[in-house]
Design an enzyme around this catalytic site. Sequence first.
Site, PDB file in Angstrom:
ATOM      1  CG  HIS A   1      44.486  44.197  46.181  1.00 57.11           C
ATOM      2  ND1 HIS A   1      43.577  44.910  46.922  1.00 57.11           N
ATOM      3  CD2 HIS A   1      45.017  43.278  47.028  1.00 57.11           C
ATOM      4  CE1 HIS A   1      43.571  44.452  48.165  1.00 57.11           C
ATOM      5  NE2 HIS A   1      44.433  43.452  48.256  1.00 57.11           N
ATOM      6  CD  GLU A   2      47.424  40.341  46.023  1.00 60.89           C
ATOM      7  OE1 GLU A   2      48.271  40.499  46.925  1.00 60.89           O
ATOM      8  OE2 GLU A   2      46.242  40.033  46.268  1.00 60.89           O
TER       9      GLU A   2
ATOM     10  CG  HIS B   1      49.516  43.426  49.630  1.00 63.24           C
ATOM     11  ND1 HIS B   1      49.275  43.863  50.913  1.00 63.24           N
ATOM     12  CD2 HIS B   1      48.350  42.871  49.204  1.00 63.24           C
ATOM     13  CE1 HIS B   1      48.014  43.592  51.243  1.00 63.24           C
ATOM     14  NE2 HIS B   1      47.431  42.997  50.220  1.00 63.24           N
TER      15      HIS B   1
ATOM     16  CD  GLU C   1      43.765  44.132  52.211  1.00 62.48           C
ATOM     17  OE1 GLU C   1      42.996  44.047  51.233  1.00 62.48           O
ATOM     18  OE2 GLU C   1      44.739  43.356  52.370  1.00 62.48           O
TER      19      GLU C   1
END
Length: 396
Positions: free
Chosen positions: A171-172, A175, A201
């Site tokens: 997930h990160e 980003h 996001e």
Amino acid sequence: APDARLVVEMTTVGIECSMLWREARQANDFARLEPKLTKVFELVKELGAVTGEAMGVNSYDALIDRFEPGMTASRVDTIFAPLRAELPDLIGEVLEKQAAWVPIELPPGPFEPEMQRQIGMSFMKALGFDFEHGRLDTSHHPFCGGVPEDVRITTRYDEKDFTSALMGVLHETGHALYERQLPAEWSALPIGKARGMGIHESQSLFVEMQICRSGAFVDWAAPQLKSHFGGTGPTWDVENLKKVYRQVKRSLIRVDADEVTYPCHVILRFELEQALISGDLRVCDLPGAWNEKMEKLLGVRPDTDTMGCMQDIHWMDGAVGYFPSYTLGALFAAQLFDAAEADIGGLDEKFREGEFAPVVGWLGEKIHSQGSRWGTDDLVERATGAPLSAEPFLDH
């Protein structure tokens, strides 16, 4: 000057409330938190009124704008309406279908944190993370920060379950890829920055939900996970791991929620914070209102305020208007993935081969390299050919 006073007071009270929240949450003592949280909301209302007047919009729209430039509550309401209408029944259907599955079992641990870190870094590299310009560390909460030239990712490790840290890292990484591919020539200018929280996001959820929870990704990842951890037995089978990654539950905690139930957690907060700002709901009545809405939207009711209205830190330091960005991000991600599939084609086959550069390059071209050149609606429409809609997410 009153504006300076407001900034000082919001900062001070926000820090005090956040620190008090840590203790009150642990002790399940909302009564202790309530006076300070009431003060936070008084200040947030003032901030909304002052900035709203300057911008010519209402208080809550001014608060949303801090995180999601140009977005309004009524627009969020319209975008969320199909989710509010369809998700409660869909959750029931999914749970009924999954109840017929063979019981899902996590592969047995313990999983040594350093081993988890190594496989996380290996998957980050495969997705295109550049360790010459970033690193992975450990913290209490998964996070991505730093600057485009030096992107820092953190995660936390659970020795019983490698999937939570791994999905946190992936997930990160979404980003981080966004930050790394922002236009370097505009880096010192506002136009060179990321375009709002929802788009940011969307990039993490594109990687985590659209790529890394896909069956094709698990086909590629499962043998590596089994080999890396020396796994044996049926819990390491690809089909079991797919079910582990796609299991849906009616959970109380937003950060642990799966992709199907998560928007309901956001809608709950979106509706409550509007009521708190408008004065229709008092902070002292928040626990009861939270529990009723939770039961209506998700079919579960918290036994404690720790598991209910005290679970998130956002409101404690005045981050009101932030929550819609999470679900807007999920909707953007689904719509972007459909567009990427239409433009590139055969993404599943590519993922099975561990080939992620085409889709990461597509994101770089359509989203990352654009910085803040376009408004959010323009950016999405240019990338996908259509305005934002909940339909691609519901289809997904």
